[in-house]
Design a protein around this motif. Structure first.
Motif, PDB file in Angstrom:
ATOM      1  N   LEU A   3       0.787  -1.284   0.136  1.00  0.00           N
ATOM      2  CA  LEU A   3       0.144  -0.127   0.168  1.00  0.00           C
ATOM      3  C   LEU A   3       0.950   1.162  -0.002  1.00  0.00           C
ATOM      4  O   LEU A   3       1.876   1.238   0.464  1.00  0.00           O
ATOM      5  N   ASP A   7      -3.120   5.306  -1.517  1.00  0.00           N
ATOM      6  CA  ASP A   7      -3.971   4.182  -1.314  1.00  0.00           C
ATOM      7  C   ASP A   7      -4.690   4.413  -0.194  1.00  0.00           C
ATOM      8  O   ASP A   7      -6.129   4.163  -0.348  1.00  0.00           O
ATOM      9  N   ILE A   8      -4.281   4.622   1.111  1.00  0.00           N
ATOM     10  CA  ILE A   8      -4.857   4.692   2.347  1.00  0.00           C
ATOM     11  C   ILE A   8      -5.774   5.861   2.286  1.00  0.00           C
ATOM     12  O   ILE A   8      -6.848   6.024   2.561  1.00  0.00           O
ATOM     13  N   ASN A  10      -7.157   7.413  -0.448  1.00  0.00           N
ATOM     14  CA  ASN A  10      -8.366   7.311  -1.468  1.00  0.00           C
ATOM     15  C   ASN A  10      -9.184   6.146  -1.021  1.00  0.00           C
ATOM     16  O   ASN A  10     -10.257   6.187  -1.638  1.00  0.00           O
ATOM     17  N   GLN A  11      -8.881   5.275   0.165  1.00  0.00           N
ATOM     18  CA  GLN A  11      -9.791   4.227   0.416  1.00  0.00           C
ATOM     19  C   GLN A  11     -11.046   4.891   0.822  1.00  0.00           C
ATOM     20  O   GLN A  11     -11.156   5.666   1.849  1.00  0.00           O
ATOM     21  N   GLU A  12     -12.363   4.154   0.613  1.00  0.00           N
ATOM     22  CA  GLU A  12     -13.656   4.642   0.902  1.00  0.00           C
ATOM     23  C   GLU A  12     -14.374   3.179   1.233  1.00  0.00           C
ATOM     24  O   GLU A  12     -13.963   2.224   0.765  1.00  0.00           O
TER      25      GLU A  12
END
Length: 171
Positions: A3, A7-8, A10-12
């Motif tokens: 990751l 990425d963290i 934008n994580q939904e």
């Protein structure tokens, strides 16, 4: 693939009834992003230091090989002399050992001197670069100075110049 902080970020997550508090989750994710970025930076620094260490190790390995070759050459010469003259062998071996030690010591001294000179040149190049940068910045500051704008604001009346020139010619 590991990751990334992005990425963290934008994580939904899908929303469900009676789910987690969105603000708490976002705060926690923000903290994870910061910590993860810090870990990645530290990892990169460690990898760079490791690479530098490997480079230095290679350098020292080369020096060791060169010294080993020098020792082998000295030993072969000593053995040949021993075969050719049994009576003179002890004196020649002692002299060869002294010469080998001197050569090794001289080589070490020269290597140390070169290393010191390299470090000094590095320092001098840093100082030169800093001074050159300061000079260029000072020149840029002169160009950005408002005095240039004031020069462009002055107006000169061409008729006054002609009149004054005419008066000077009459005198």
């Amino acid at each position: 693939m590991p990751l990334t902080p992005m990425d963290i970020h934008n994580q939904e997550f899908s929303k469900v009834f009676r789910g987690y508090d969105e603000d708490e989750v976002n705060e926690f994710l923000d903290q994870i992003i910061k910590d993860y970025e810090l870990v990645l930076r530290e990892k990169k620094e460690i990898e760079q230091k490791l690479e530098e260490t490997y480079e230095r190790l290679g350098h020292y390995t080369n020096i060791e090989g060169t010294l080993n070759k020098s020792i082998l050459v000295a030993q072969e010469a000593a053995e040949e002399v021993k075969r050719n003259a049994q009576k003179e062998a002890k004196l020649i071996i002692k002299e060869a050992e002294k010469n080998a030690d001197r050569i090794v010591n001289d080589s070490l001294l020269k290597a140390r001197k070169i290393a010191v000179e390299i470090e000094e040149l590095k320092k001098q190049s840093k100082v030169f670069r800093m001074r050159f940068k300061m000079l260029v910045e000072a020149q840029l500051d002169l160009l950005d100075n408002e005095d240039w704008d004031h020069l462009l604001e002055y107006e000169v009346d061409a008729t006054e110049i002609e009149i004054n020139d005419g008066m000077k010619e009459e005198n």
